[in-house]
Design a protein around this motif. Structure first.
Motif, mmCIF file in Angstrom:
data_model
loop_
_atom_site.group_PDB
_atom_site.id
_atom_site.type_symbol
_atom_site.label_atom_id
_atom_site.label_comp_id
_atom_site.label_asym_id
_atom_site.label_seq_id
_atom_site.Cartn_x
_atom_site.Cartn_y
_atom_site.Cartn_z
ATOM 1 N N HIS A 169 6.604 37.740 39.164
ATOM 2 C CA HIS A 169 7.896 37.207 39.116
ATOM 3 C C HIS A 169 8.638 38.429 39.406
ATOM 4 O O HIS A 169 9.157 38.245 38.094
ATOM 5 N N ALA A 170 9.410 38.439 40.670
ATOM 6 C CA ALA A 170 10.208 39.436 40.714
ATOM 7 C C ALA A 170 11.456 39.726 39.302
ATOM 8 O O ALA A 170 12.128 40.312 39.263
ATOM 9 N N ASP A 171 11.991 37.982 39.949
ATOM 10 C CA ASP A 171 13.199 37.918 38.829
ATOM 11 C C ASP A 171 12.989 37.847 37.295
ATOM 12 O O ASP A 171 14.697 38.524 37.022
ATOM 13 N N HIS A 173 11.029 40.512 36.098
ATOM 14 C CA HIS A 173 11.701 41.577 35.772
ATOM 15 C C HIS A 173 12.596 42.429 36.178
ATOM 16 O O HIS A 173 12.686 43.241 35.376
ATOM 17 N N TYR A 174 13.343 41.947 37.187
ATOM 18 C CA TYR A 174 15.025 42.469 37.372
ATOM 19 C C TYR A 174 15.653 42.316 36.041
ATOM 20 O O TYR A 174 16.209 42.944 35.847
ATOM 21 N N HIS A 192 10.910 48.242 35.161
ATOM 22 C CA HIS A 192 10.997 46.814 34.895
ATOM 23 C C HIS A 192 11.942 46.871 37.059
ATOM 24 O O HIS A 192 11.069 45.680 37.821
ATOM 25 N N ARG A 195 8.917 47.732 39.014
ATOM 26 C CA ARG A 195 7.847 46.601 39.666
ATOM 27 C C ARG A 195 8.614 45.223 40.355
ATOM 28 O O ARG A 195 7.714 44.718 41.261
ATOM 29 N N ALA A 196 9.933 44.786 39.726
ATOM 30 C CA ALA A 196 10.362 43.768 40.904
ATOM 31 C C ALA A 196 10.429 44.385 42.614
ATOM 32 O O ALA A 196 10.526 43.419 43.383
ATOM 33 N N GLN A 200 8.872 41.981 45.635
ATOM 34 C CA GLN A 200 9.625 41.881 46.502
ATOM 35 C C GLN A 200 10.941 43.667 46.731
ATOM 36 O O GLN A 200 11.997 43.774 46.489
ATOM 37 N N HIS A 203 14.171 42.724 46.920
ATOM 38 C CA HIS A 203 15.015 42.469 45.803
ATOM 39 C C HIS A 203 16.485 43.355 45.610
ATOM 40 O O HIS A 203 15.893 44.662 44.928
ATOM 41 N N ALA A 206 17.732 44.910 42.296
ATOM 42 C CA ALA A 206 17.111 45.904 41.327
ATOM 43 C C ALA A 206 16.547 46.997 42.056
ATOM 44 O O ALA A 206 16.873 47.482 41.206
#
Length: 219
Positions: A169-171, A173-174, A192, A195-196, A200, A203, A206
Motif C-alpha cells: 500500500h504505497a500511499d 507508506h508515504y 517509508h 518503500r512507497a 510505485q 509516486h 514520496a
C-alpha cells in the motif's frame, strides 16, 4: 435454486442480463418482496443505470421501510455520484434499520470525510476497522483521518496495521513517512518514502518527501 439466489450467482459471474431477467421474474411472481427490488437495483447500478436503480431501491423502501440493504445500496449510488450529504443520510438510515456491517460504518465515515467533517468520521472509521480487521483500506482511511486531525501518535499504529495487511500500500507508506517526518524521525520517514517509491516509482509526493529529508541531511 430460489430466483434471488440464482440472480446473485449470475451477478457474481458478471452475467448481468441473466441476473436482470431472473430478478424481474422474481418481482413478477412476488411483487411485495423488497429483496427482489434491491437485487434488481443492484444490477442496474452495476451497469450504470443510476436513476432506474434508485427507483428500485425507493420501491423496496416503500414496500418495507425497514429494508436496510435498500438504504445501503442507495447510499453507495449517491456516494458514486458525489452526492455525499445524501449518501450520509442513507448510510445512517441503513444503520438505524440494522445494517451494522464494517462496510456501512466505513462508507458513512468516508461520507463525513468527503464533507470535510473528519471529527464526525472518526468513530465510524474506527468501528469499521474493528469489524473488518483484514481491511487494509479501513486502517488507511482511519489513520489518514487521525493524521488530518493532527493526532500523529494515534495515526501511526493504524497506518502500520494497513501495511501489515497490505505491504504494497504505497500511499500508507508515504503517509507513514510524513508522520515520522512530523516526529523528526528522519530514518523511519526515509524508510517509508523509499518503500512507497519501490512499490510505485512515480509516486511524486514520496519522491518529494525523500528529497526534503536528503536535503536536510546535507545541510
Amino acid at each position: 435454486m430460489e430466483k434471488n439466489q440464482l440472480g446473485i450467482q449470475y451477478m457474481q459471474e458478471g452475467k448481468w442480463e441473466d441476473a436482470a431477467k431472473v430478478f424481474m421474474e422474481a418481482i413478477e411472481e412476488n411483487p411485495k418482496d423488497p429483496v427482489s427490488y434491491i437485487n434488481f437495483g443492484n444490477v442496474l447500478s452495476a451497469v450504470g443505470e443510476v436513476e432506474k436503480a434508485l427507483k428500485f431501491f425507493e420501491r423496496a423502501i416503500e414496500i418495507d421501510e425497514n429494508a436496510g440493504a435498500a438504504y445501503y445500496s442507495a447510499g453507495n449510488l449517491y456516494f458514486e455520484q458525489e452526492n455525499f450529504d445524501q449518501a450520509k443520510n442513507m448510510y445512517e438510515q441503513a444503520m438505524k434499520k440494522g445494517i451494522n456491517t464494517g462496510d456501512n460504518y466505513f462508507m458513512l465515515g468516508m461520507s463525513f470525510v468527503q464533507l470535510e467533517q473528519d471529527k464526525l468520521a472518526l468513530p465510524y472509521l474506527q468501528r469499521s476497522t474493528e469489524l473488518n480487521p483484514e481491511d487494509a483500506e479501513a486502517y488507511f482511511q482511519y489513520g489518514l483521518c487521525l493524521a488530518q486531525l493532527e493526532l500523529i501518535d494515534e495515526a501511526i499504529p493504524q497506518l502500520k496495521k494497513c501495511v501489515a495487511v497490505d505491504p504494497d500500500h504505497a500511499d500508507a507508506h508515504y503517509n507513514l513517512g510524513v508522520a515520522y517526518g512530523f516526529k523528526e524521525d528522519e530514518k523511519q520517514a526515509k524508510k517509508h518514502f523509499d518503500r512507497a517509491l519501490e512499490i510505485q516509482p512515480d509516486h511524486l509526493l514520496a519522491g518529494y518527501g525523500k528529497k526534503l529529508i536528503e536535503k536536510g541531511e546535507e545541510e
